[in-house]
Motif scaffolding. Structure first.
Motif, PDB file in Angstrom:
ATOM      1  N   ALA A   1     -12.021   5.895   6.616  1.00 42.95           N
ATOM      2  CA  ALA A   1     -10.555   5.998   6.570  1.00 42.95           C
ATOM      3  C   ALA A   1      -9.958   4.981   5.601  1.00 42.95           C
ATOM      4  CB  ALA A   1      -9.973   5.813   7.971  1.00 42.95           C
ATOM      5  N   PHE A   2     -10.616   3.832   5.480  1.00 49.92           N
ATOM      6  CA  PHE A   2     -10.091   2.782   4.594  1.00 49.92           C
ATOM      7  C   PHE A   2     -10.072   3.239   3.132  1.00 49.92           C
ATOM      8  CE2 PHE A   2     -10.052  -1.447   2.524  1.00 49.92           C
ATOM      9  CZ  PHE A   2      -8.934  -1.971   3.165  1.00 49.92           C
TER      10      PHE A   2
ATOM     11  N   GLU B   1       0.284   9.402  -1.836  1.00 51.04           N
ATOM     12  CA  GLU B   1      -0.646   8.709  -0.943  1.00 51.04           C
ATOM     13  C   GLU B   1      -1.802   9.611  -0.554  1.00 51.04           C
ATOM     14  OE1 GLU B   1       0.959   6.647   2.410  1.00 51.04           O
ATOM     15  OE2 GLU B   1       2.814   6.170   1.386  1.00 51.04           O
ATOM     16  N   MET B   2      -2.933   8.992  -0.274  1.00 53.08           N
ATOM     17  CA  MET B   2      -4.015   9.681   0.409  1.00 53.08           C
ATOM     18  C   MET B   2      -3.899   9.310   1.878  1.00 53.08           C
ATOM     19  SD  MET B   2      -5.476  11.389  -1.922  1.00 53.08           S
ATOM     20  CE  MET B   2      -6.997  11.988  -1.194  1.00 53.08           C
ATOM     21  N   ILE B   3      -4.014  10.302   2.741  1.00 50.59           N
ATOM     22  CA  ILE B   3      -3.879  10.089   4.174  1.00 50.59           C
ATOM     23  C   ILE B   3      -5.241  10.335   4.819  1.00 50.59           C
ATOM     24  CG2 ILE B   3      -2.686  10.852   6.266  1.00 50.59           C
ATOM     25  CD1 ILE B   3      -0.772   9.616   4.244  1.00 50.59           C
ATOM     26  N   ALA B   4      -5.688   9.391   5.629  1.00 51.60           N
ATOM     27  CA  ALA B   4      -6.967   9.562   6.326  1.00 51.60           C
ATOM     28  C   ALA B   4      -6.789  10.567   7.458  1.00 51.60           C
ATOM     29  CB  ALA B   4      -7.422   8.222   6.898  1.00 51.60           C
TER      30      ALA B   4
ATOM     31  N   PHE C   1      -9.858  -1.041  10.147  1.00 53.00           N
ATOM     32  CA  PHE C   1     -10.811  -1.738   9.281  1.00 53.00           C
ATOM     33  C   PHE C   1     -11.061  -3.170   9.768  1.00 53.00           C
ATOM     34  CE2 PHE C   1     -12.327  -3.606   5.222  1.00 53.00           C
ATOM     35  CZ  PHE C   1     -13.352  -2.716   4.960  1.00 53.00           C
TER      36      PHE C   1
ATOM     37  N   PRO D   1      -5.815   3.254   9.167  1.00 53.60           N
ATOM     38  CA  PRO D   1      -7.021   2.741   8.505  1.00 53.60           C
ATOM     39  C   PRO D   1      -7.021   1.227   8.326  1.00 53.60           C
ATOM     40  CG  PRO D   1      -6.152   4.658   7.325  1.00 53.60           C
ATOM     41  CD  PRO D   1      -5.178   4.358   8.420  1.00 53.60           C
TER      42      PRO D   1
ATOM     43  N   TYR E   1      -8.922  12.240  10.872  1.00 49.75           N
ATOM     44  CA  TYR E   1     -10.010  11.794  11.729  1.00 49.75           C
ATOM     45  C   TYR E   1     -10.782  12.975  12.295  1.00 49.75           C
ATOM     46  CZ  TYR E   1      -7.983   7.247  11.203  1.00 49.75           C
ATOM     47  OH  TYR E   1      -7.514   6.089  10.648  1.00 49.75           O
TER      48      TYR E   1
ATOM     49  N   THR F   1      -4.841   4.873  -2.330  1.00 50.25           N
ATOM     50  CA  THR F   1      -3.378   4.762  -2.377  1.00 50.25           C
ATOM     51  C   THR F   1      -2.965   3.499  -3.133  1.00 50.25           C
ATOM     52  OG1 THR F   1      -3.220   5.998  -0.305  1.00 50.25           O
ATOM     53  CG2 THR F   1      -1.288   4.730  -0.965  1.00 50.25           C
ATOM     54  N   LEU F   2      -3.669   2.407  -2.912  1.00 45.07           N
ATOM     55  CA  LEU F   2      -3.437   1.186  -3.701  1.00 45.07           C
ATOM     56  C   LEU F   2      -3.612   1.472  -5.187  1.00 45.07           C
ATOM     57  CD1 LEU F   2      -5.303  -1.690  -1.814  1.00 45.07           C
ATOM     58  CD2 LEU F   2      -2.894  -1.712  -2.480  1.00 45.07           C
ATOM     59  N   ASN F   3      -4.674   2.187  -5.529  1.00 42.59           N
ATOM     60  CA  ASN F   3      -4.933   2.479  -6.941  1.00 42.59           C
ATOM     61  C   ASN F   3      -3.824   3.328  -7.547  1.00 42.59           C
ATOM     62  OD1 ASN F   3      -7.260   1.018  -6.848  1.00 42.59           O
ATOM     63  ND2 ASN F   3      -8.625   2.789  -6.672  1.00 42.59           N
TER      64      ASN F   3
ATOM     65  N   ALA G   1      -8.704   5.815   2.124  1.00 45.94           N
ATOM     66  CA  ALA G   1      -7.316   6.255   1.888  1.00 45.94           C
ATOM     67  C   ALA G   1      -6.475   5.091   1.381  1.00 45.94           C
ATOM     68  CB  ALA G   1      -6.718   6.808   3.185  1.00 45.94           C
ATOM     69  N   VAL G   2      -6.702   3.916   1.956  1.00 46.98           N
ATOM     70  CA  VAL G   2      -5.956   2.721   1.553  1.00 46.98           C
ATOM     71  C   VAL G   2      -6.327   2.330   0.119  1.00 46.98           C
ATOM     72  CG1 VAL G   2      -5.560   0.281   2.082  1.00 46.98           C
ATOM     73  CG2 VAL G   2      -5.774   1.954   3.945  1.00 46.98           C
TER      74      VAL G   2
ATOM     75  N   ILE H   1      -6.853  -5.385  -9.247  1.00 43.77           N
ATOM     76  CA  ILE H   1      -5.409  -5.142  -9.107  1.00 43.77           C
ATOM     77  C   ILE H   1      -4.697  -6.426  -9.512  1.00 43.77           C
ATOM     78  CG2 ILE H   1      -3.490  -4.624  -7.557  1.00 43.77           C
ATOM     79  CD1 ILE H   1      -5.225  -2.995  -5.894  1.00 43.77           C
TER      80      ILE H   1
ATOM     81  N   HIS I   1     -16.099   3.338  -1.113  1.00 44.42           N
ATOM     82  CA  HIS I   1     -14.929   2.722  -1.757  1.00 44.42           C
ATOM     83  C   HIS I   1     -15.095   2.513  -3.254  1.00 44.42           C
ATOM     84  CE1 HIS I   1     -14.890   1.064   2.530  1.00 44.42           C
ATOM     85  NE2 HIS I   1     -14.045   2.056   2.483  1.00 44.42           N
TER      86      HIS I   1
ATOM     87  N   GLN J   1      -0.667   4.476   6.530  1.00 40.18           N
ATOM     88  CA  GLN J   1      -1.808   3.651   6.115  1.00 40.18           C
ATOM     89  C   GLN J   1      -2.188   2.617   7.176  1.00 40.18           C
ATOM     90  OE1 GLN J   1      -3.388   4.614   3.513  1.00 40.18           O
ATOM     91  NE2 GLN J   1      -1.796   6.019   2.772  1.00 40.18           N
TER      92      GLN J   1
ATOM     93  N   VAL K   1       0.839  -1.201   0.000  1.00 39.77           N
ATOM     94  CA  VAL K   1       0.000   0.000   0.000  1.00 39.77           C
ATOM     95  C   VAL K   1       0.871   1.246   0.000  1.00 39.77           C
ATOM     96  CG1 VAL K   1      -1.870   1.255   1.133  1.00 39.77           C
ATOM     97  CG2 VAL K   1      -1.795  -1.235   1.273  1.00 39.77           C
TER      98      VAL K   1
ATOM     99  N   ARG L   1      -0.639   3.478  -6.517  1.00 41.87           N
ATOM    100  CA  ARG L   1       0.590   2.677  -6.612  1.00 41.87           C
ATOM    101  C   ARG L   1       0.498   1.629  -7.715  1.00 41.87           C
ATOM    102  NH1 ARG L   1       5.114   1.306  -3.685  1.00 41.87           N
ATOM    103  NH2 ARG L   1       4.558   2.820  -2.093  1.00 41.87           N
ATOM    104  N   HIS L   2      -0.650   0.984  -7.814  1.00 44.69           N
ATOM    105  CA  HIS L   2      -0.794  -0.147  -8.739  1.00 44.69           C
ATOM    106  C   HIS L   2      -1.475   0.263 -10.052  1.00 44.69           C
ATOM    107  CE1 HIS L   2       0.596  -3.063  -5.701  1.00 44.69           C
ATOM    108  NE2 HIS L   2      -0.028  -2.281  -4.848  1.00 44.69           N
TER     109      HIS L   2
END
Lengths: 213, 213
Positions: free
Chosen positions: B190-191, B104-107, A191, A187, B109, B197-199, B193-194, A213, B134, A184, A179, B201-202
């Motif tokens: 918050a998830f 990255e996207m950071i969550a 989760f 979150p 709170y 960020t995955l999208n 952000a994960v 992915i 999501h 990260q 990730v 990176r990948h």
């Protein structure tokens, strides 16, 4: 690879130990109680000839690659005294800070944002990675469960993330997805509350998949 | 069902509007700028004859079922003045509090734990549900994208959760999963952000699936 598991006798540690041993890695299964570690290691191995050795946590911390699988509220107290052995090493945190409230698990937020960040602060010389949070422990331990799950991996050290991904990808049923930074982990850990609450409500053993992915 | 979308002209609102209209529901696509809402509604509908009407946010708030799709940092300022129209109604929040940090996207709170909880506090007479966080917006708007995603639904009002699940399940490609109380909105939001960020990176458009339920 030689994998040490600190707090390896709980459900998360046992499940991971079984999968990683089955993948051909040597496991040092640690516990604060070495006797209990011996007993759990023997039970896990059964007649399968896996190289799993029960030991005290400090012996598990001597391994090349160390996984922390203690209950979340024991993580820092257990890991901090082992800082010397863990210096320079990857320490993979499986911890999730959760409390039960009726039929739900509620995520609680450590002051530094995640348990992995708490661990990184307690072990400044180690390379902390967070992963393996969303796996159903019983299905991990049962190698015939047909488990197919994605494992989200984050941490501030890129090489440590890649090594962790390689170890996870060597395990049947798991796919590692890198990730990003340790930011990260908050979150990702929280989760787990959603995954477990879903399982309680739907009487399921769900696994997380990221399609596309 | 008549569905009003507050802040419906952004990517999240447009994507949801397309899917919900395609499922046969009437859509009031709101914006703070009614002219812009008219233009976006016309563009979305194309020649498809969907009952999508562009309007000001206060007209969208008159719908039976209201979805809040504003940018997260405009959510409370936009929704609070509409509290009268939203009294007693389900208000479904899609908001995620995120900031960009490099790749990255950071969550982040909100003080009450989630944007949905902030919204519930701002609209005490409404029944706030959190869902639809999501989903990749571009794939939502493209009905031929083959999107197959699970949608996590939480909120403190059980009937509102169930009605929201029914609406989501009526939409092609989506499966609603009831999680639990509004306390789950923090981890769910918050998830995102994960996922993003995955999208990044990948280079993917990932969708969340919970296997085993």
């Amino acid at each position: 690879m030689q994998v040490g598991i600190i707090g390896g006798t709980g459900p998360a540690g046992r499940g991971f130990a079984a999968r990683v041993a089955n993948a051909g890695h040597e496991v040092l299964l640690g516990s604060r109680d070495a006797e209990r570690a011996h007993a759990v290691a023997a039970e896990l191995v059964g007649g399968r000839g896996w190289p799993v050795t029960g030991c005290a946590n400090d012996a598990a911390a001597d391994a090349d690659f160390v996984v922390a699988a203690t209950p979340w509220d024991a993580l820092i107290a257990t890991a901090k005294p082992l800082a010397g052995s863990l210096e320079g090493k990857i320490v993979l945190s499986m911890a999730n800070a959760l409390v039960k409230e009726g039929r739900e698990m509620i995520a609680v937020y450590p002051a530094r944002g995640s348990m992995a960040a708490q661990l990184q602060a307690a072990l400044p010389g180690s390379r902390v990675v967070a992963a393996l949070h969303h796996l159903p422990a019983a299905q991990m331990e049962d190698l015939d469960s047909g488990l197919e799950a994605d494992v989200l991996v984050c941490g501030d050290d890129a090489a440590a993330r890649l090594e962790s991904c390689a170890l996870i990808d060597s395990i049947a049923g798991l796919r590692a997805l890198e990730v990003g930074s340790l930011a990260q982990a908050g979150p990702i850990e929280a989760f787990t509350a959603v995954c477990i609450t879903l399982n309680i409500r739907h009487k399921a053993h769900s696994t997380l998949r990221l399609a596309g992915i």
